[in-house]
Design a protein around this motif. Sequence first.
Motif, mmCIF file in Angstrom:
data_model
loop_
_atom_site.group_PDB
_atom_site.id
_atom_site.type_symbol
_atom_site.label_atom_id
_atom_site.label_comp_id
_atom_site.label_asym_id
_atom_site.label_seq_id
_atom_site.Cartn_x
_atom_site.Cartn_y
_atom_site.Cartn_z
ATOM 1 N N VAL A 117 0.847 -1.204 0.000
ATOM 2 C CA VAL A 117 0.000 0.000 0.000
ATOM 3 C C VAL A 117 0.878 1.248 0.000
ATOM 4 C CG1 VAL A 117 -1.644 1.357 1.351
ATOM 5 C CG2 VAL A 117 -1.972 -1.109 1.116
ATOM 6 N N ASN A 118 1.886 1.254 0.864
ATOM 7 C CA ASN A 118 2.707 2.461 0.996
ATOM 8 C C ASN A 118 3.661 2.653 -0.176
ATOM 9 O OD1 ASN A 118 1.431 3.183 3.357
ATOM 10 N ND2 ASN A 118 2.942 2.231 4.687
ATOM 11 N N VAL A 119 4.148 1.577 -0.770
ATOM 12 C CA VAL A 119 4.964 1.748 -1.978
ATOM 13 C C VAL A 119 4.113 2.363 -3.087
ATOM 14 C CG1 VAL A 119 6.230 0.572 -3.814
ATOM 15 C CG2 VAL A 119 6.598 -0.108 -1.449
ATOM 16 N N THR A 120 2.857 1.940 -3.185
ATOM 17 C CA THR A 120 1.980 2.495 -4.229
ATOM 18 C C THR A 120 1.729 3.977 -3.990
ATOM 19 O OG1 THR A 120 0.906 0.328 -4.414
ATOM 20 C CG2 THR A 120 -0.212 2.207 -5.422
ATOM 21 N N GLY A 121 1.313 4.328 -2.780
ATOM 22 C CA GLY A 121 1.040 5.739 -2.485
ATOM 23 C C GLY A 121 2.288 6.595 -2.550
ATOM 24 N N ASN A 122 3.338 6.170 -1.847
ATOM 25 C CA ASN A 122 4.589 6.927 -1.860
ATOM 26 C C ASN A 122 5.152 7.014 -3.271
ATOM 27 O OD1 ASN A 122 4.089 6.550 0.866
ATOM 28 N ND2 ASN A 122 6.067 5.627 1.341
ATOM 29 N N GLY A 123 5.002 5.913 -4.026
ATOM 30 C CA GLY A 123 5.572 5.863 -5.369
ATOM 31 C C GLY A 123 4.909 6.834 -6.322
ATOM 32 N N TRP A 124 3.575 6.874 -6.317
ATOM 33 C CA TRP A 124 2.899 7.834 -7.197
ATOM 34 C C TRP A 124 3.170 9.274 -6.763
ATOM 35 C CZ3 TRP A 124 1.261 7.483 -11.918
ATOM 36 C CH2 TRP A 124 0.965 6.217 -12.444
ATOM 37 N N TRP A 125 3.253 9.522 -5.474
ATOM 38 C CA TRP A 125 3.596 10.862 -4.996
ATOM 39 C C TRP A 125 4.997 11.239 -5.466
ATOM 40 C CZ3 TRP A 125 2.987 15.518 -4.293
ATOM 41 C CH2 TRP A 125 3.532 16.309 -3.273
#
Length: 395
Positions: A243-251
């Motif tokens: 979840v956090n790789v996805t959110g952090n990654g798009w940011w």
Amino acid sequence: MRFDPWNPDFVAFPYDAYAELRREAPVGFFEPTGQWLVARHADVNALLRDRRLGRTYLHVATHEEFGRLSPPEFQEPWWRVNNAGMLDLEPPEHTRLRRLVSRAFTPRMVESLRPRVKEIAGGLVDAFVAQGGGDLIAEVAEPLPVTVIAEMLGVPESDRGLLRPWSADMCGMFELNPSLEAQHAAVRAATEFAGYLRGLAAERRGDPGDDLISALAQIEELTEDELVGTCVLLLNAGHEATVNVTGNGWWALFRNPGELARLRADHSLLPTAIEELMRWDTPLQMFERWVLEDIEIGGVAIPKGVEVALLFGSANRDPEVFVEPDRLDLGRADNPHISFGAGIHFCLGAPLARIELAESFGALLTKAPAMELVKEPVWKPGYVIRGLESLEVAI
């Protein structure tokens, strides 16, 4: 800015503080938590593999013998679950448990999940596009890995809404000096989560299905506590980081429009892009180990009985290892990041996480090629498991 894990500004951008630590105090004592911070990649990488350290010390000593206080009695339900999972066990118990569970994570087994992961990711992104966007984390990043790991384990679809809140509350105990409120929330979640899984396992013993809980429930050498601890670990670790790789990654991509344009123009960059996004804004910033015998790190003597805090986020920006470490380079070929750990506790689910991330990012790049940020996101207060509250985007 100095290392200050309770400061929202530090949580939002800890990398200048890490650079200062690597230069001036690569191994230093942090009084507020009583831990030794370790900031350089070489040291962190070596200590992850060093058997003189452990995720626990209870295989060699009691709390009292190790000079530590026993946890408060009210925390017992949380520790019972946590201590029965392989992440917080050491050999020989860790070896036995990991061998049993790894049967479900062979390369062939994991790769066989790709079509289903692709189907789930595609469906989530289709719905997200149809509504014109929204919170990328709540609508895509969270449901994908939760659905995948819940299906693997055999959690009924009607119960899956329970998993994320339980996981979030339990993981609150991994933060530094958690508040009393967070501790009680973690204990409640552990109690409810364990009770739910015991009931599910009892059902599957009598009426097994084609799922991991059924398989684990048939293994005689696995205790019920170990079954519960394993399932909780797989559910928590199986989605929190993704979840956090996805959110952090798009940011990260929105903040680096040149690299986002590069990826949109060439989807073949996706495998190296995912590794780089995990390195550049690491979802698990810190991983702790107990010192089981006197050691020396970078010329600093560290006594038995203390805890070291391995700073993954700092190690992944170490200029001794990464060329221009603060630059996001989606084509970075030489990328020995340690976001999945190393040694015997290397993340068992890493191959599955990579598939989930590839299918999630791939679906969004294909089906929402002009996706754009609506407003700057806010970071959750947690530092150890670091992610965004939400990520509002328009299609």
